[in-house]
Design an enzyme around this catalytic site. Structure first.
Site, PDB file in Angstrom:
ATOM      1  N   LEU A 148       0.751  -1.386  -0.097  1.00 58.69           N
ATOM      2  CA  LEU A 148      -0.039  -0.088   0.135  1.00 58.69           C
ATOM      3  C   LEU A 148       0.778   1.361   0.043  1.00 58.69           C
ATOM      4  O   LEU A 148       1.879   1.428   0.701  1.00 58.69           O
ATOM      5  CB  LEU A 148      -0.757   0.093   1.280  1.00 58.69           C
ATOM      6  CG  LEU A 148      -1.684  -1.280   1.546  1.00 58.69           C
ATOM      7  CD1 LEU A 148      -2.509  -0.797   2.890  1.00 58.69           C
ATOM      8  CD2 LEU A 148      -2.608  -1.630   0.612  1.00 58.69           C
ATOM      9  N   ARG A 159      -9.924  -2.161   0.591  1.00 61.43           N
ATOM     10  CA  ARG A 159      -9.905  -2.245  -0.810  1.00 61.43           C
ATOM     11  C   ARG A 159      -9.140  -3.412  -1.243  1.00 61.43           C
ATOM     12  O   ARG A 159      -9.673  -3.915  -2.328  1.00 61.43           O
ATOM     13  CB  ARG A 159      -9.294  -1.137  -1.541  1.00 61.43           C
ATOM     14  CG  ARG A 159      -9.917  -0.890  -3.005  1.00 61.43           C
ATOM     15  CD  ARG A 159      -9.016   0.304  -3.805  1.00 61.43           C
ATOM     16  NE  ARG A 159     -10.208   1.060  -4.294  1.00 61.43           N
ATOM     17  CZ  ARG A 159      -9.989   1.996  -5.089  1.00 61.43           C
ATOM     18  NH1 ARG A 159      -8.552   2.685  -4.998  1.00 61.43           N
ATOM     19  NH2 ARG A 159     -10.722   3.023  -5.756  1.00 61.43           N
ATOM     20  N   LYS A 174       0.926  -5.258   3.835  1.00 63.70           N
ATOM     21  CA  LYS A 174       1.983  -4.026   3.835  1.00 63.70           C
ATOM     22  C   LYS A 174       1.863  -2.890   3.835  1.00 63.70           C
ATOM     23  O   LYS A 174       1.667  -2.197   2.683  1.00 63.70           O
ATOM     24  CB  LYS A 174       3.525  -4.509   3.337  1.00 63.70           C
ATOM     25  CG  LYS A 174       4.504  -3.753   3.960  1.00 63.70           C
ATOM     26  CD  LYS A 174       5.940  -3.414   2.748  1.00 63.70           C
ATOM     27  CE  LYS A 174       5.862  -2.090   2.282  1.00 63.70           C
ATOM     28  NZ  LYS A 174       5.874  -0.910   3.108  1.00 63.70           N
ATOM     29  N   GLU A 177       5.552   2.673   4.942  1.00 62.83           N
ATOM     30  CA  GLU A 177       6.392   3.073   5.964  1.00 62.83           C
ATOM     31  C   GLU A 177       6.173   4.455   6.514  1.00 62.83           C
ATOM     32  O   GLU A 177       6.282   4.641   7.639  1.00 62.83           O
ATOM     33  CB  GLU A 177       7.931   2.901   5.578  1.00 62.83           C
ATOM     34  CG  GLU A 177       8.396   3.402   4.404  1.00 62.83           C
ATOM     35  CD  GLU A 177       8.325   2.586   3.319  1.00 62.83           C
ATOM     36  OE1 GLU A 177       7.352   1.894   2.843  1.00 62.83           O
ATOM     37  OE2 GLU A 177       9.281   2.544   2.404  1.00 62.83           O
ATOM     38  N   SER A 228       3.577   3.903  -6.685  1.00 62.91           N
ATOM     39  CA  SER A 228       4.133   4.771  -7.906  1.00 62.91           C
ATOM     40  C   SER A 228       4.387   3.761  -9.060  1.00 62.91           C
ATOM     41  O   SER A 228       4.481   2.413  -9.018  1.00 62.91           O
ATOM     42  CB  SER A 228       5.405   5.311  -7.515  1.00 62.91           C
ATOM     43  OG  SER A 228       6.284   4.648  -7.181  1.00 62.91           O
ATOM     44  N   GLU A 249      -2.349  -0.725  -9.364  1.00 61.03           N
ATOM     45  CA  GLU A 249      -2.976   0.490  -9.275  1.00 61.03           C
ATOM     46  C   GLU A 249      -1.717   1.634  -9.195  1.00 61.03           C
ATOM     47  O   GLU A 249      -1.415   1.841  -8.107  1.00 61.03           O
ATOM     48  CB  GLU A 249      -3.805   0.738  -8.127  1.00 61.03           C
ATOM     49  CG  GLU A 249      -4.871  -0.418  -7.958  1.00 61.03           C
ATOM     50  CD  GLU A 249      -6.015  -0.141  -9.332  1.00 61.03           C
ATOM     51  OE1 GLU A 249      -6.341   1.030  -9.379  1.00 61.03           O
ATOM     52  OE2 GLU A 249      -6.579  -1.047  -9.482  1.00 61.03           O
ATOM     53  N   CYS A 283      -4.390  10.027  -6.612  1.00 60.72           N
ATOM     54  CA  CYS A 283      -3.791   9.682  -7.797  1.00 60.72           C
ATOM     55  C   CYS A 283      -4.930  10.023  -8.943  1.00 60.72           C
ATOM     56  O   CYS A 283      -4.372  10.007 -10.034  1.00 60.72           O
ATOM     57  CB  CYS A 283      -3.785   8.108  -7.930  1.00 60.72           C
ATOM     58  SG  CYS A 283      -5.128   7.101  -7.433  1.00 60.72           S
ATOM     59  N   HIS A 447     -12.184   0.968 -10.824  1.00 58.66           N
ATOM     60  CA  HIS A 447     -11.296   2.202 -10.924  1.00 58.66           C
ATOM     61  C   HIS A 447     -10.112   1.264 -11.243  1.00 58.66           C
ATOM     62  O   HIS A 447      -9.382   0.493 -10.867  1.00 58.66           O
ATOM     63  CB  HIS A 447     -10.911   2.395  -9.355  1.00 58.66           C
ATOM     64  CG  HIS A 447      -9.781   3.686  -9.059  1.00 58.66           C
ATOM     65  ND1 HIS A 447      -9.791   4.699  -9.752  1.00 58.66           N
ATOM     66  CD2 HIS A 447      -8.485   3.446  -8.332  1.00 58.66           C
ATOM     67  CE1 HIS A 447      -8.580   5.350  -9.600  1.00 58.66           C
ATOM     68  NE2 HIS A 447      -7.826   4.583  -8.717  1.00 58.66           N
TER      69      HIS A 447
END
Ligand code: NAD
Length: 480
Positions: A148, A159, A174, A177, A228, A249, A283, A447
């Site tokens: 994530l 989600r 995960k 951080e 990213s 995503e 995003c 999405h």
């Protein structure tokens, strides 16, 4: 007080086997909030093993019973909504009102996905042979890992976990951080409602240390990644080692196209809201604006008026603010560099343009016009409260400018003309198009980004299907 959180593996709250931790900071105050386990590869293996161990039994449960667990998690979230919202605001800087929306939306999302328990279906296909039935089952993939980002950290747990769990998968999450604390609260709720051990696990740590292990372990059936483009490529490369399915995503560079016949006030409000929500770190929100040149002056005046009114501050100290700080110093420096670069390349700074000189990572609400598609500001994600404005003459030109982009996540258009709207809808190459409204997806939609914005998608029935694989059975019987 610095809080201590643990990971959640196989139904127990545990430190890393390395005994290492890392600090989580509040981007508004720059103070340490918590110490969290810094997982290593052994911790990841332990969590994936636990999920693999739990999965066959979990899959045997009637889907409706799995769904009931999701409803109970949703209730547990609502009971602690205030605390969770404050935790999110403190660690990643969004306003408390937005964090509260996120928490409630997360609970609603779990309820929504739970409802699919009685609705997802296989098929019976006509056979070419006498006395044969062809049955198509929809089955769980197995173990899913969910990696994530920090921008909607709590919602993104659901989600991924909600569609995964209701369809019989187990999961290892995960969190980023930057924002692991809220994931610990999610795990506390999961534990409290008695979800069978190993079905839901959380490991905390750095992507460059454990990301590959999460993406390449042979026991994993799918990596569901949000983040990213660059990291998405690494996940895909790691997953290819064992041909693991990826759901990616990734980033976006959403165009907002404002035609001369648009309701300019509505368009300006939507674009400003889009750039200010979550301090511009979303995003799917308008990252570049194209306005028809005949209304540029009028539209820009409205944008300036609305951006000037934007207030910001520490989300836990002030409640009546439109945005908080950016997530960290690196994010602030990136936004500053993109803006400076745009100005150096001929962009005209209309409003704002610099970091705020105070504690916390704040960037001024900013507008730049005279930009064009060759500039970095029109090609890379800004992820800050910055609106770059370019102009166009014809509809065809607007379509070409909008589509000239490696990302293909969302887009928005503002017009009162049905023909223009339909022409744009049919020619824009983006996974989502919003007409006369801000960019914000519905849980029953889908999405999914085109081009380098990702592979697969989330939400609704199509998002649920991502967590299923098919088994086709050819069943022959003798007949009488
Ligand atoms: P990021 O890619 O830096 O990090 C995302 C996650 O990947 C983190 O948990 C990180 O620890 C982990 N990671 C880092 N290196 C890894 C590796 N080698 N292998 C596996 N995992 C690794 O992204 P971010 O800065 O946290 O989030 C912002 C990005 O997320 C933006 O690009 C934004 O557009 C995108 N995003 C997309 C969506 C969407 O739905 N498409 C939603 C939210 C955010």
């Amino acid at each position: 007080m610095v809080k201590q959180y643990q990971m959640y593996i196989d139904g127990a709250f545990v430190p890393s086997v390395s005994n290492r931790t890392f600090a989580v900071y509040n981007p508004a105050t720059e103070q340490i909030l918590s110490e969290v386990p810094r997982a290593n590869v052994d911790d990841v293996t332990r969590a994936i093993d636990a999920a693999a161990q739990a999965q066959p039994d979990w899959e045997q449960w009637p889907a409706v019973e799995r769904g009931q667990y999701l409803h109970r998690i949703a209730d547990g979230i609502r009971a602690r909504a205030g605390e969770i919202a404050e935790t999110i605001s403190a660690e990643m800087g969004k306003t408390l009102s937005l964090a509260t929306v996120e928490v409630n939306f997360t609970a609603d999302y779990l309820d929504y996905m739970a409802e699919w328990a009685r609705r997802y279906e296989g098929e019976i296909i006509q056979s070419d042979r006498r006395n044969e039935h062809i049955l198509l089952y929809k089955k769980a993939i197995g173990v899913v890992t969910g990696i994530l980002p920090w921008n909607f950290p709590f919602f993104l747990i659901a989600r991924k976990a909600a569609p995964a769990l209701v369809t019989g998968n187990t999961i290892v999450i995960k969190p980023s951080e930057e924002s692991p604390n809220n994931a610990a609260l999610f795990a506390e709720i999961v534990h409290q409602i008695g979800l069978p051990k190993g079905v839901f696990n959380v490991v905390t740590g750095f992507g460059n240390e454990i990301g590959e292990a999460l993406s390449s372990n042979e026991k994993v059936g799918m990596v569901s990644f949000t983040g990213s483009q660059l990291t998405g490529q690494k996940v895909m490369a790691a997953a290819s080692k064992h041909i693991i399915k990826v759901n990616l995503e990734l980033g976006g560079k959403a165009p907002a196209i404002v035609l001369a016949d648009a309701d300019l006030d509505l368009a300006a409000t939507a674009v400003v809201n889009s750039r200010v929500i979550n301090s511009g770190q979303v995003c799917n929100c308008a990252e570049r604006v194209y306005v028809q040149s005949s209304v540029k002056a009028a539209f820009l005046a409205k944008l300036v008026e609305k951006m000037q009114a934007v207030s910001y501050g520490d989300p836990l100290a002030k409640t009546d603010i439109d945005m908080g700080p950016l997530v960290n110093e690196k994010g602030l420096q990136k936004v500053q560099a993109i803006v400076e670069n745009a100005v150096a390349q001929g962009g005209n700074l209309v409003l704002g343009g610099k970091a705020v000189e105070q504690t916390g990572y704040y960037f001024e609400p900013t507008i730049i016009d005279n930009v064009h598609n060759a500039m970095e500001i029109m090609r890379s994600e800004i992820f800050g409260p910055v609106i770059p404005v370019a102009t166009f003459e014809t509809l065809g030109e607007a379509i070409a400018l909008a589509n000239d982009c490696e990302y293909g996540l969302t887009s928005s258009i503002y017009t009162q003309n049905l023909n223009s709207a339909m022409t744009l809808i049919s020619r824009l190459k983006f996974g989502e198009t919003y007409v006369n409204r801000e960019n914000f997806e519905a849980m029953q939609g889908y999405h999914a980004g085109w081009r380098k914005s990702g592979i697969g998608g989330a939400d609704g029935k199509h998002g649920l299907e991502e967590y299923l694989q098919t088994q086709v059975v050819y069943l022959q019987f003798r007949g009488e």
